[in-house]
Design an enzyme around this catalytic site. Sequence first.
Site, PDB file in Angstrom:
ATOM      1  N   TYR A   1       0.738  -1.176   0.119  1.00  0.00           N
ATOM      2  CA  TYR A   1       0.124  -0.001   0.070  1.00  0.00           C
ATOM      3  C   TYR A   1       0.867   1.187   0.125  1.00  0.00           C
ATOM      4  O   TYR A   1       0.288   2.437  -0.645  1.00  0.00           O
ATOM      5  CB  TYR A   1      -0.960  -0.010   1.165  1.00  0.00           C
ATOM      6  CG  TYR A   1      -2.081  -0.969   0.669  1.00  0.00           C
ATOM      7  CD1 TYR A   1      -3.208  -0.461   0.194  1.00  0.00           C
ATOM      8  CD2 TYR A   1      -2.259  -2.359   1.154  1.00  0.00           C
ATOM      9  CE1 TYR A   1      -4.204  -1.349  -0.257  1.00  0.00           C
ATOM     10  CE2 TYR A   1      -3.201  -3.113   0.894  1.00  0.00           C
ATOM     11  CZ  TYR A   1      -4.334  -2.563   0.145  1.00  0.00           C
ATOM     12  OH  TYR A   1      -5.286  -3.609  -0.332  1.00  0.00           O
TER      13      TYR A   1
ATOM     14  N   HIS B   1     -14.748   1.951  -0.462  1.00  0.00           N
ATOM     15  CA  HIS B   1     -13.756   1.096  -0.100  1.00  0.00           C
ATOM     16  C   HIS B   1     -12.596   1.880   0.458  1.00  0.00           C
ATOM     17  O   HIS B   1     -11.569   1.260   0.503  1.00  0.00           O
ATOM     18  CB  HIS B   1     -13.123   0.340  -1.443  1.00  0.00           C
ATOM     19  CG  HIS B   1     -14.172  -0.350  -2.056  1.00  0.00           C
ATOM     20  ND1 HIS B   1     -14.045  -1.064  -3.252  1.00  0.00           N
ATOM     21  CD2 HIS B   1     -15.229  -0.894  -1.504  1.00  0.00           C
ATOM     22  CE1 HIS B   1     -15.079  -1.706  -3.368  1.00  0.00           C
ATOM     23  NE2 HIS B   1     -15.895  -2.001  -2.425  1.00  0.00           N
TER      24      HIS B   1
ATOM     25  N   ASN C   1     -12.936   3.363  -6.155  1.00  0.00           N
ATOM     26  CA  ASN C   1     -11.622   3.437  -6.144  1.00  0.00           C
ATOM     27  C   ASN C   1     -11.019   4.346  -4.901  1.00  0.00           C
ATOM     28  O   ASN C   1     -11.778   5.039  -3.916  1.00  0.00           O
ATOM     29  CB  ASN C   1     -11.197   4.423  -7.217  1.00  0.00           C
ATOM     30  CG  ASN C   1     -11.493   4.061  -8.485  1.00  0.00           C
ATOM     31  OD1 ASN C   1     -11.540   2.796  -8.899  1.00  0.00           O
ATOM     32  ND2 ASN C   1     -11.844   4.858  -9.486  1.00  0.00           N
TER      33      ASN C   1
END
Length: 232
Positions: free
Chosen positions: A54, A107, A90
């Site tokens: 990430y 999300h 997104n």
Amino acid sequence: MSGGIFILSGAGLSAESGLKTFRAEDGLWEDHRVEDVATPEAFARNPELVQRFYNMRRAQAAEAEPNAAHQALARLQAEYDGTVYLVTQNVDDLLERAGAQEVIHMHGALKGAMCAACGHRWPAPMEMHVTDPCPACGTTATRPDIVWFGEIPYHMDAIQTALEDSDLFVAIGTSGVVYPAAGFSQMAQQLGIRTVELNLEASGARFDEVHEGPATRIVPAWVTDVLASQNA
């Protein structure tokens, strides 16, 4: 038409900004199996790998620029007489950087961090590490504020309210076949709301109207048509 427009966007909206869509044909995502980087179990098993993954995505998103499709949706929101609800799967902030307001990130977002122990949320630094303590409770359980597989998407009540307030449902750059997002188009149809798909290729799901092509071409063209019909 000046009732609400509900827009659900997915990875295809940001693909032309250089951000990869979720799954490649080989089933890998940025050379990783999704099961290794995007589930709570993956984080419990190998938090260092998940944080590195990430961190890389956060850096990529920071370098990306909004494209013509993001800019067109911001324009629609600014110029349309009714409310334009922007709901996105997104985790980048390209819609906001294009000028869009009140984007609902179902999300989560790369720019957010959260504590897996107490649930506290705060702005994420560019690089996160497993040793980062929670600012609220001090526990070293910092994770990206991202909804992973097996977790419940955010803002579901607000999303349903927005959908019920709309006269038009538009899916942009998303397959629309993964739940719960797949349920939105079905709910729209049950409510008698017109449905439109704007996608690189038709998903095969049932829509009243389908436009195929790159988002940077078909989204601005569609927005122009909507605004022109409003002012006709």
